[in-house]
Design an enzyme around this catalytic site. Structure first.
Site, PDB file in Angstrom:
ATOM      1  N   GLU A 230       0.852  -1.177   0.000  1.00 40.35           N
ATOM      2  CA  GLU A 230       0.000   0.000   0.000  1.00 40.35           C
ATOM      3  C   GLU A 230       0.896   1.237   0.000  1.00 40.35           C
ATOM      4  O   GLU A 230       1.986   1.224   0.568  1.00 40.35           O
ATOM      5  CB  GLU A 230      -0.914   0.017   1.236  1.00 40.35           C
ATOM      6  CG  GLU A 230      -1.861  -1.174   1.336  1.00 40.35           C
ATOM      7  CD  GLU A 230      -2.914  -1.194   0.251  1.00 40.35           C
ATOM      8  OE1 GLU A 230      -3.112  -0.152  -0.414  1.00 40.35           O
ATOM      9  OE2 GLU A 230      -3.550  -2.250   0.045  1.00 40.35           O
ATOM     10  N   ASP A 255     -18.827  -9.765  -9.111  1.00 41.31           N
ATOM     11  CA  ASP A 255     -18.727  -9.059  -7.838  1.00 41.31           C
ATOM     12  C   ASP A 255     -18.086  -7.691  -8.011  1.00 41.31           C
ATOM     13  O   ASP A 255     -18.437  -6.745  -7.296  1.00 41.31           O
ATOM     14  CB  ASP A 255     -17.920  -9.892  -6.836  1.00 41.31           C
ATOM     15  CG  ASP A 255     -17.870  -9.251  -5.465  1.00 41.31           C
ATOM     16  OD1 ASP A 255     -18.938  -9.096  -4.831  1.00 41.31           O
ATOM     17  OD2 ASP A 255     -16.760  -8.874  -5.020  1.00 41.31           O
TER      18      ASP A 255
END
Length: 312
Positions: A230, A255
């Site tokens: 991240e 999804d």
């Protein structure tokens, strides 16, 4: 020997090694009325500040480094730190940043004080930014070399297999989102390296997660807990996160559409699905990914010859 020349020599020697004991020399020079003392002290302070900045960047690199790599040995780190130390000194000596100049203007009683807005127009931190970019690139290489083969597995043998295996499923999902199916393939290609690095579940089976969607509290299905990268303040950091796991790739595509359409933060992106560049830019701005180059990477694949040559 001229006392001021001797003091100047000592100050320069101290500055070249960032020796904190040199502050005593600076203090003595200041008491003797040496006008160079403040300038040298300011440059040394700037060098120390830059060294701390470089050290914080190195911590991010060390956190991602392969511990078995010969380039991560204590000897390499020792010489690397020496290089960083000298780089900090050179940047402060050459006035590349301008912090020392501001300190001098603020502290010298013989000069008119100035605010930070008075920083000279050519003062910049291009050298630091260049160095920071280099560290980021090294971090990317470290992650690619050390983590991908352990936590992710190949689901497709080649980009051609990736496109052929997903195209029909992407068309069905794209119709629900009113977007070019090629855009979904481009995003999935970036997220999984053309299907070569699909996240694995803890049992070793594929998660079939094509879009890096994390398993937030709303998700009631299976999860894959892995190390991920991240960006925090545009610096990559290794973190552990849970990702959604699906029964197959069609389920993953379906999804993804539901995830985008049901999340209010992506409402602006949904309004721009007719233009892939605008869509992915809005998606990134809404926080879909922390990578500052996320949208550009997807568009590079979207417009690239590889994807377009492989489409049926």
């Amino acid at each position: 020997m001229d006392m001021k020349l001797d003091t100047k020599s000592q100050l320069e020697m101290s500055r070249s090694t960032l020796d904190f004991n040199g502050l005593d020399t600076l203090r003595t020079a200041a008491k003797n009325g040496d006008g160079k003392a403040l300038e040298e002290a300011a440059k040394q302070f700037e060098a120390i500040f830059v060294k701390m900045l470089l050290s914080s960047m190195r911590k991010a690199q060390d956190a991602l480094a392969d511990q078995d790599s010969p380039f991560n040995s204590e000897q390499v780190k020792f010489y690397r730190d020496m290089h960083d130390q000298q780089l900090a000194t050179d940047l402060s000596t050459n006035g590349s940043i301008g912090l020392a100049e501001i300190i001098i203007q603020q502290m010298d009683i013989n000069k008119e004080a100035t605010t930070i807005n008075g920083l000279r127009s050519n003062a910049n931190i291009e050298d630091i930014n260049r160095y920071r970019k280099l560290l980021q690139e090294n971090n990317h290489k470290t992650v690619s070399n050390s983590d991908a083969s352990i936590q992710k597995q190949a689901a497709f043998a080649s980009p051609k297999d990736f496109v052929q295996g997903l195209y029909d499923k992407a068309v069905a999902a794209a119709e629900k989102l009113d977007i070019d199916p090629k855009a979904l393939l481009a995003q999935a290609a970036v997220e999984t390296g053309w299907g070569k690095y699909v996240i694995q579940q803890n049992d070793g089976n594929s998660s079939h997660n094509l879009f890096g969607i994390k398993a937030d509290p709303r998700w009631q299905g299976k999860k894959a807990v892995v190390d991920t990268i991240e960006y925090v303040n545009q610096i990559p950091e290794k973190q552990q996160a849970s990702f959604r796991s699906y029964s197959d790739f069609a389920d993953s595509l379906s999804d993804y559409v539901d995830f985008i359409k049901s999340n209010p933060r992506y409402s602006e992106a949904i309004e721009k699905t007719e233009n892939a560049a605008s869509y992915f830019k809005s998606l990134q701005e809404a926080g879909y990914a922390t990578d500052p180059s996320y949208a550009d990477k997807i568009m590079s694949v979207y417009n690239g010859s590889l994807l377009n040559e492989l489409l049926p």
